[in-house]
Design an enzyme around this catalytic site. Structure first.
Site, PDB file in Angstrom:
ATOM      1  N   LYS A 118      49.303  36.688  36.590  1.00  0.00           N
ATOM      2  CA  LYS A 118      48.475  37.561  37.432  1.00  0.00           C
ATOM      3  C   LYS A 118      47.966  36.723  38.598  1.00  0.00           C
ATOM      4  CE  LYS A 118      44.379  40.453  37.540  1.00  0.00           C
ATOM      5  NZ  LYS A 118      43.318  41.117  36.778  1.00  0.00           N
TER       6      LYS A 118
ATOM      7  N   LYS B 244      52.074  40.517  37.962  1.00  0.00           N
ATOM      8  CA  LYS B 244      51.207  41.390  38.753  1.00  0.00           C
ATOM      9  C   LYS B 244      50.669  40.651  39.956  1.00  0.00           C
ATOM     10  CE  LYS B 244      46.770  43.618  38.407  1.00  0.00           C
ATOM     11  NZ  LYS B 244      45.567  43.768  37.656  1.00  0.00           N
TER      12      LYS B 244
HETATM   13  C1  PBG Z   1      40.771  43.118  36.429  1.00  0.00           C
HETATM   14  C2  PBG Z   1      41.876  43.966  36.937  1.00  0.00           C
HETATM   15  C3  PBG Z   1      42.237  44.123  38.252  1.00  0.00           C
HETATM   16  C4  PBG Z   1      43.297  45.016  38.278  1.00  0.00           C
HETATM   17  C5  PBG Z   1      43.545  45.394  36.973  1.00  0.00           C
HETATM   18  N1  PBG Z   1      42.666  44.705  36.140  1.00  0.00           N
HETATM   19  C6  PBG Z   1      41.659  43.631  39.503  1.00  0.00           C
HETATM   20  C7  PBG Z   1      41.202  42.269  39.678  1.00  0.00           C
HETATM   21  O1  PBG Z   1      41.693  41.313  39.071  1.00  0.00           O
HETATM   22  O2  PBG Z   1      40.303  42.133  40.499  1.00  0.00           O
HETATM   23  C8  PBG Z   1      44.005  45.457  39.513  1.00  0.00           C
HETATM   24  C9  PBG Z   1      44.709  46.734  39.430  1.00  0.00           C
HETATM   25  C10 PBG Z   1      45.109  47.286  40.739  1.00  0.00           C
HETATM   26  O3  PBG Z   1      44.859  46.720  41.823  1.00  0.00           O
HETATM   27  O4  PBG Z   1      45.705  48.362  40.716  1.00  0.00           O
HETATM   28  N2  PBG Z   1      40.292  43.511  35.229  1.00  0.00           N
END
Ligand code: PBG
Length: 337
Positions: A211, A264
């Site tokens: 991520k 991601k």
């Molecule tokens: C954090 C989380 C995020 C997303 C899913 N889970 C955002 C972040 O890390 O700030 C992003 C999902 C998206 O942008 O569609 N729990």
């Protein structure tokens, strides 16, 4: 042997031919729809997310109704996010693991009213008063122990207990799969151990393994009200420039017991998807994130692009190597297929 003996255009002669030689297809069962449940909404209420046109925050009832509609169109899986009441947030993110928390209620209602595969997003950022994905320590100006970017350290090991508690509470509510998105080291193992200790050895873990600290999450943070108060997420999420490091992250999650891996965001990281797919045999999930959704929707709305760019994007994610795609476009695709 080459031209004119070999003519590539024969394979593209008409729609029927193109259809039978098409290498990659997006199927309904490849789609996972991300849905947001907001604690303060009741009954049939829902509110549109300003940064994500046509995406809503739902009450339990209205969200379950919508999920049923998608299921009737062929959706197989859904990933659940919660937005708790602001005044319940605290420094350890307790609304994330309350038995009557918004996500737990939503998971239960979805399991009771649908046959969807229900995935719980496991993180603390929507539930902590400071908006970080783990517990924090703040430094005073001039503190010589402070080696952070901005005076906020995200504490790794103390966060694991709460992430594991969150996963177990979601399993108790009926989640088929938990998906930790916090990026703390060792969280897959901590969650696996705690799930097993509580009799949930059949609950799977999809780890958000690679991520990246991405600007493409901006609309989500607006949607889920999870902008960090101070500091950023770069000390736990990956640097966007690092491909080899993504492999190490996946390797560790595999060793710690992840059932599926995730990359991601998706579109700006197609090379990572391909690398991870080449390297590992686990099912690979990708998250076509909020920014990827909103930028296409905005361009289509302006007339700069057409709706065809949606399927093209999703096909490219599958072609890169994804098995499953978490996407806000799922309702659109279900109508197209
Ligand atoms: C954090 C989380 C995020 C997303 C899913 N889970 C955002 C972040 O890390 O700030 C992003 C999902 C998206 O942008 O569609 N729990």
């Amino acid at each position: 042997m080459n031209y004119p003996i070999i003519r590539m255009r024969r394979l593209r002669k008409n729609a029927n031919i193109r259809e039978i030689v098409r290498e990659t297809k997006v199927n309904k069962e490849d789609l996972i729809y991300p849905i947001y449940f907001k604690e303060s909404l009741k009954g049939d209420e829902k509110e549109e997310i300003p940064t994500m046109p046509n995406q809503f925050r739902y009450s339990i009832e209205s969200g379950v109704e919508y999920a049923k509609k998608l299921e009737a169109k062929g959706l197989k899986s859904i990933i659940v996010f919660g937005i708790p009441n602001e005044d319940t947030k605290d420094d350890i993110g307790s609304p994330a693991f309350r038995e009557d928390g918004i996500v737990q209620k939503a998971i239960k209602a979805l399991k009771e009213n649908t046959n969807l595969i229900v995935i719980g997003d496991v993180c603390l950022c929507q539930y902590t008063s400071h908006g970080h994905c783990g517990l924090i320590k703040e430094y005073e100006d001039g503190d010589i122990e402070d080696n952070t970017d901005d005076g906020v350290k995200i504490l790794n090991d103390p966060s694991l207990k709460y992430l594991a508690k969150t996963a177990v509470s979601q399993a108790k509510a009926g989640a088929d799969i938990v998906a930790p998105s916090d990026m703390m080291d060792g969280r897959v193992e901590a969650i696996r151990n705690e799930l097993d200790a509580n009799g949930f050895e059949d609950v799977m873990i999809i780890s958000y393994s690679a991520k990246f600290a991405s600007s493409f999450y901006a609309p989500f943070r607006d949607a889920a009200d999870s902008v960090p108060g101070k500091g950023n997420r770069k000390s736990y999420q990956m640097d966007s420039a690092n491909g080899r490091e993504a492999i190490r992250e996946c390797e560790l999650d595999l060793i710690e017991g992840a059932d599926m891996l995730m990359v991601k965001p998706a579109l700006p990281y197609l090379d990572i998807i391909t690398k991870v797919k080449d390297e590992f045999d686990l099912p690979l999930v990708t998250y076509n994130v909020s920014g990827e959704y909103s930028m296409l929707v905005a361009a289509i709305d302006k007339g700069y692009l057409t709706e065809e760019s949606i399927m093209e994007s999703l096909v490219s994610i599958k072609r890169a190597g994804a098995d499953l795609i978490i996407t806000y476009f799922a309702p659109f695709v279900l109508d197209k297929l």
